[in-house]
Write a protein that holds these residues in place. Structure first.
Motif, PDB file in Angstrom:
ATOM      1  N   ASP A 118     128.852  -3.844 -26.074  1.00 18.13           N
ATOM      2  CA  ASP A 118     130.096  -3.217 -27.030  1.00 18.13           C
ATOM      3  C   ASP A 118     129.842  -1.886 -27.039  1.00 18.13           C
ATOM      4  O   ASP A 118     130.795  -1.157 -26.996  1.00 18.13           O
ATOM      5  CB  ASP A 118     130.300  -3.870 -28.149  1.00 18.13           C
ATOM      6  CG  ASP A 118     130.745  -5.407 -28.139  1.00 18.13           C
ATOM      7  OD1 ASP A 118     131.090  -5.671 -26.753  1.00 18.13           O
ATOM      8  OD2 ASP A 118     130.814  -6.301 -28.881  1.00 18.13           O
ATOM      9  N   THR A 119     128.650  -1.270 -27.360  1.00 20.36           N
ATOM     10  CA  THR A 119     128.592   0.245 -27.325  1.00 20.36           C
ATOM     11  C   THR A 119     128.776   0.792 -26.250  1.00 20.36           C
ATOM     12  O   THR A 119     129.268   1.928 -26.058  1.00 20.36           O
ATOM     13  CB  THR A 119     127.070   0.541 -27.763  1.00 20.36           C
ATOM     14  OG1 THR A 119     126.808   0.095 -29.310  1.00 20.36           O
ATOM     15  CG2 THR A 119     126.593   1.959 -27.640  1.00 20.36           C
ATOM     16  N   LEU A 120     128.176   0.357 -25.098  1.00 24.16           N
ATOM     17  CA  LEU A 120     128.514   1.004 -23.873  1.00 24.16           C
ATOM     18  C   LEU A 120     129.959   0.998 -23.237  1.00 24.16           C
ATOM     19  O   LEU A 120     130.300   2.030 -22.578  1.00 24.16           O
ATOM     20  CB  LEU A 120     127.518   0.187 -22.629  1.00 24.16           C
ATOM     21  CG  LEU A 120     126.135   0.319 -22.791  1.00 24.16           C
ATOM     22  CD1 LEU A 120     125.274  -0.630 -21.978  1.00 24.16           C
ATOM     23  CD2 LEU A 120     125.502   1.698 -22.326  1.00 24.16           C
ATOM     24  N   LEU A 121     130.881   0.000 -23.782  1.00 19.62           N
ATOM     25  CA  LEU A 121     132.085   0.125 -23.375  1.00 19.62           C
ATOM     26  C   LEU A 121     133.215   0.702 -24.553  1.00 19.62           C
ATOM     27  O   LEU A 121     134.191   0.614 -24.241  1.00 19.62           O
ATOM     28  CB  LEU A 121     132.614  -1.302 -23.255  1.00 19.62           C
ATOM     29  CG  LEU A 121     131.782  -2.141 -21.911  1.00 19.62           C
ATOM     30  CD1 LEU A 121     132.470  -3.432 -21.743  1.00 19.62           C
ATOM     31  CD2 LEU A 121     132.130  -1.386 -20.735  1.00 19.62           C
ATOM     32  N   SER A 122     132.428   1.258 -25.407  1.00 19.10           N
ATOM     33  CA  SER A 122     133.061   1.561 -26.715  1.00 19.10           C
ATOM     34  C   SER A 122     133.956   2.918 -26.230  1.00 19.10           C
ATOM     35  O   SER A 122     133.343   4.014 -25.352  1.00 19.10           O
ATOM     36  CB  SER A 122     132.138   1.967 -27.896  1.00 19.10           C
ATOM     37  OG  SER A 122     131.505   2.948 -27.631  1.00 19.10           O
TER      38      SER A 122
ATOM     39  N   TRP B  38     130.231   6.813 -19.031  1.00 21.21           N
ATOM     40  CA  TRP B  38     130.087   7.831 -17.651  1.00 21.21           C
ATOM     41  C   TRP B  38     128.628   7.470 -17.074  1.00 21.21           C
ATOM     42  O   TRP B  38     128.814   7.411 -15.736  1.00 21.21           O
ATOM     43  CB  TRP B  38     130.504   9.024 -17.926  1.00 21.21           C
ATOM     44  CG  TRP B  38     130.072  10.004 -16.588  1.00 21.21           C
ATOM     45  CD1 TRP B  38     130.567  10.424 -15.694  1.00 21.21           C
ATOM     46  CD2 TRP B  38     128.955  10.581 -16.940  1.00 21.21           C
ATOM     47  NE1 TRP B  38     130.032  11.300 -15.086  1.00 21.21           N
ATOM     48  CE2 TRP B  38     128.715  11.403 -15.589  1.00 21.21           C
ATOM     49  CE3 TRP B  38     127.723  10.766 -17.608  1.00 21.21           C
ATOM     50  CZ2 TRP B  38     127.710  12.362 -15.224  1.00 21.21           C
ATOM     51  CZ3 TRP B  38     126.454  11.687 -17.316  1.00 21.21           C
ATOM     52  CH2 TRP B  38     126.555  12.259 -16.199  1.00 21.21           C
ATOM     53  N   PHE B  39     127.775   7.428 -17.898  1.00 23.03           N
ATOM     54  CA  PHE B  39     126.387   7.471 -17.205  1.00 23.03           C
ATOM     55  C   PHE B  39     126.132   6.091 -16.488  1.00 23.03           C
ATOM     56  O   PHE B  39     125.673   6.105 -15.282  1.00 23.03           O
ATOM     57  CB  PHE B  39     125.371   7.708 -18.272  1.00 23.03           C
ATOM     58  CG  PHE B  39     124.024   7.276 -17.805  1.00 23.03           C
ATOM     59  CD1 PHE B  39     123.379   8.065 -17.227  1.00 23.03           C
ATOM     60  CD2 PHE B  39     123.292   6.084 -18.280  1.00 23.03           C
ATOM     61  CE1 PHE B  39     121.997   8.012 -16.761  1.00 23.03           C
ATOM     62  CE2 PHE B  39     121.906   5.769 -18.114  1.00 23.03           C
ATOM     63  CZ  PHE B  39     121.392   6.934 -16.973  1.00 23.03           C
ATOM     64  N   LEU B  40     126.715   4.947 -16.918  1.00 24.51           N
ATOM     65  CA  LEU B  40     126.388   3.542 -16.548  1.00 24.51           C
ATOM     66  C   LEU B  40     127.385   3.577 -15.190  1.00 24.51           C
ATOM     67  O   LEU B  40     126.967   3.145 -14.026  1.00 24.51           O
ATOM     68  CB  LEU B  40     126.816   2.523 -17.553  1.00 24.51           C
ATOM     69  CG  LEU B  40     126.703   1.070 -16.878  1.00 24.51           C
ATOM     70  CD1 LEU B  40     126.249   0.401 -18.239  1.00 24.51           C
ATOM     71  CD2 LEU B  40     128.036   0.482 -16.062  1.00 24.51           C
ATOM     72  N   ALA B  41     128.697   3.938 -15.314  1.00 23.32           N
ATOM     73  CA  ALA B  41     129.837   3.873 -14.289  1.00 23.32           C
ATOM     74  C   ALA B  41     129.188   4.839 -12.763  1.00 23.32           C
ATOM     75  O   ALA B  41     129.523   4.477 -11.975  1.00 23.32           O
ATOM     76  CB  ALA B  41     130.852   4.309 -14.809  1.00 23.32           C
ATOM     77  N   CYS B  42     128.591   6.026 -13.276  1.00 27.09           N
ATOM     78  CA  CYS B  42     128.296   7.003 -12.238  1.00 27.09           C
ATOM     79  C   CYS B  42     126.977   6.991 -11.656  1.00 27.09           C
ATOM     80  O   CYS B  42     126.699   7.320 -10.504  1.00 27.09           O
ATOM     81  CB  CYS B  42     129.138   8.094 -12.722  1.00 27.09           C
ATOM     82  SG  CYS B  42     130.868   8.313 -12.848  1.00 27.09           S
ATOM     83  N   LEU B  43     126.173   6.823 -12.692  1.00 30.69           N
ATOM     84  CA  LEU B  43     124.662   7.254 -12.377  1.00 30.69           C
ATOM     85  C   LEU B  43     123.630   5.862 -12.312  1.00 30.69           C
ATOM     86  O   LEU B  43     122.681   6.191 -12.034  1.00 30.69           O
ATOM     87  CB  LEU B  43     124.175   8.230 -13.284  1.00 30.69           C
ATOM     88  CG  LEU B  43     124.932   9.628 -13.397  1.00 30.69           C
ATOM     89  CD1 LEU B  43     124.170  10.450 -14.301  1.00 30.69           C
ATOM     90  CD2 LEU B  43     125.116  10.190 -12.013  1.00 30.69           C
ATOM     91  N   CYS B  44     124.339   4.783 -12.549  1.00 34.81           N
ATOM     92  CA  CYS B  44     123.363   3.543 -12.590  1.00 34.81           C
ATOM     93  C   CYS B  44     123.654   2.543 -11.540  1.00 34.81           C
ATOM     94  O   CYS B  44     125.129   2.400 -11.279  1.00 34.81           O
ATOM     95  CB  CYS B  44     123.488   2.935 -13.975  1.00 34.81           C
ATOM     96  SG  CYS B  44     122.845   3.736 -15.490  1.00 34.81           S
ATOM     97  N   THR B  45     122.778   1.768 -10.731  1.00 34.86           N
ATOM     98  CA  THR B  45     122.910   1.073  -9.817  1.00 34.86           C
ATOM     99  C   THR B  45     122.632  -0.252 -10.480  1.00 34.86           C
ATOM    100  O   THR B  45     121.730  -0.744 -10.944  1.00 34.86           O
ATOM    101  CB  THR B  45     121.829   1.386  -8.664  1.00 34.86           C
ATOM    102  OG1 THR B  45     122.067   2.592  -8.128  1.00 34.86           O
ATOM    103  CG2 THR B  45     121.745   0.347  -7.791  1.00 34.86           C
ATOM    104  N   PRO B  46     123.819  -1.217 -10.278  1.00 36.43           N
ATOM    105  CA  PRO B  46     123.453  -2.654 -10.716  1.00 36.43           C
ATOM    106  C   PRO B  46     122.332  -3.438 -10.049  1.00 36.43           C
ATOM    107  O   PRO B  46     121.973  -3.369  -9.045  1.00 36.43           O
ATOM    108  CB  PRO B  46     124.728  -3.370 -10.279  1.00 36.43           C
ATOM    109  CG  PRO B  46     125.749  -2.206 -10.187  1.00 36.43           C
ATOM    110  CD  PRO B  46     124.822  -1.061  -9.640  1.00 36.43           C
ATOM    111  N   LEU B  47     121.600  -4.005 -11.126  1.00 34.17           N
ATOM    112  CA  LEU B  47     119.963  -4.784 -10.741  1.00 34.17           C
ATOM    113  C   LEU B  47     120.275  -6.071 -11.041  1.00 34.17           C
ATOM    114  O   LEU B  47     119.825  -7.245 -10.575  1.00 34.17           O
ATOM    115  CB  LEU B  47     119.043  -3.890 -11.343  1.00 34.17           C
ATOM    116  CG  LEU B  47     117.578  -4.552 -11.278  1.00 34.17           C
ATOM    117  CD1 LEU B  47     117.293  -4.410  -9.589  1.00 34.17           C
ATOM    118  CD2 LEU B  47     116.563  -3.841 -12.064  1.00 34.17           C
ATOM    119  N   LEU B  48     121.026  -6.384 -12.125  1.00 37.03           N
ATOM    120  CA  LEU B  48     121.180  -7.879 -12.642  1.00 37.03           C
ATOM    121  C   LEU B  48     122.411  -8.020 -13.371  1.00 37.03           C
ATOM    122  O   LEU B  48     122.765  -7.184 -14.268  1.00 37.03           O
ATOM    123  CB  LEU B  48     120.086  -8.149 -13.680  1.00 37.03           C
ATOM    124  CG  LEU B  48     118.650  -8.947 -13.170  1.00 37.03           C
ATOM    125  CD1 LEU B  48     117.698  -8.972 -14.344  1.00 37.03           C
ATOM    126  CD2 LEU B  48     119.134 -10.335 -12.430  1.00 37.03           C
ATOM    127  N   GLY B  49     123.080  -9.125 -13.414  1.00 39.16           N
ATOM    128  CA  GLY B  49     124.252  -9.497 -14.157  1.00 39.16           C
ATOM    129  C   GLY B  49     125.702  -8.666 -13.620  1.00 39.16           C
ATOM    130  O   GLY B  49     125.560  -8.164 -12.625  1.00 39.16           O
TER     131      GLY B  49
END
Length: 269
Positions: free
Chosen positions: A108-112, A121-132
């Motif tokens: 919820d924090t990450l999507l707030s 932005w960090f998750l959507a643009c700089l992170c590569t999905p690993l699980l889930g």
């Protein structure tokens, strides 16, 4: 036309992928995936890899493993203890990496709305999905604008006193080296995002970031190039760290505030 990390519509393209992880690092990434699932079970919503490993630029024995974990609920002390044990175990078992960093947040924090132009932005643009399931599916697309600059790194003035305190408390060469790597990275990335809207693109390469910054601030170019070098090969000299908090850091914080404003305040941790 130069790519600059954007698609044809001017939005960020997500950097990195599991396919770009170099062979030496494949076993540690596989172990991280397995151990994260075992450690958090149903508490885990999703896990992500970021940094040099999914960009394919990691150096054996020199680069660290960076992970972002999203939990269904906000992390408790037990979850943080689990992350610490997990990080220590991976670091001990795989000499190919030099340290493990784990960011831990509730989904919820990450999507707030508050984190839309920072952690989101960090998750959507700089992170590569690993699980889930990938939380990026619930986030907007992003452009390299002043709002993003403000919300990502517009808090340097707030962070400087903490940096000074940590430098004052350091005593060993290893502590200085660790602080040098972390502070150097932060200053170079802040210097880059200061000029990101003018440059009109994105890079996570620290050397390139420093060079781009220097195009707009030639009088500070040498300092930023030196910081990029120290981020990649940290030094144990406390004088380097003092230079960050006494000269480059305060100047950068003032310039950032003047150009982009200050980051939306967050509640104290």
């Amino acid at each position: 036309m130069e790519h600059r990390g954007l698609d044809t519509y001017g939005y960020f393209e997500r950097e990195g992928s599991l396919g770009q992880v170099r062979g030496d690092f494949v076993p540690v990434v596989a172990a991280a995936r397995e151990r994260i699932g075992e450690a958090y079970g149903r508490r885990l919503h999703s896990a992500y890899l970021y940094g040099s490993l999914p960009r394919g630029t990691a150096r054996p024995g020199r680069s660290d493993l960076d992970l972002l974990l999203a939990l269904h609920q906000e992390p408790a002390d037990e979850d943080r203890d689990t992350a610490e044990v997990l990080a220590h175990g991976l670091d001990e078992d795989f000499p190919v990496i030099d340290g493990v960093g784990i960011l831990l947040y509730g989904k919820d924090t990450l999507l707030s709305e508050r984190e839309r132009h920072d952690l989101g932005w960090f998750l959507a643009c700089l992170c590569t999905p690993l699980l889930g399931a990938d939380l990026a599916e619930h986030l907007p697309r992003y452009r390299p604008d002043s709002l993003l600059a403000r919300e990502t790194n517009g808090d340097l003035a707030v962070l400087l006193p903490r940096m000074r305190a940590r430098i004052g408390a350091a005593a060993t060469p290893e502590e200085y080296r660790k602080l040098c790597r972390g502070f150097s990275r932060h200053l170079v990335r802040t210097g880059f995002t200061l000029v990101m809207p003018q440059w009109g693109g994105w890079t996570s390469d620290l050397v390139e970031s420093a060079e781009i910054f220097g195009q707009y601030y030639p009088e500070r170019a040498a300092q930023m190039r030196a910081a990029a070098s120290a981020a990649l090969d940290p030094v144990e000299d406390p004088a380097v760290l003092r230079g960050y908090v006494e000269d480059l850091g305060p100047w950068l914080a003032d310039e950032y505030t003047a150009r982009h404003g200050t980051k939306t305040p967050r509640p104290p941790l």
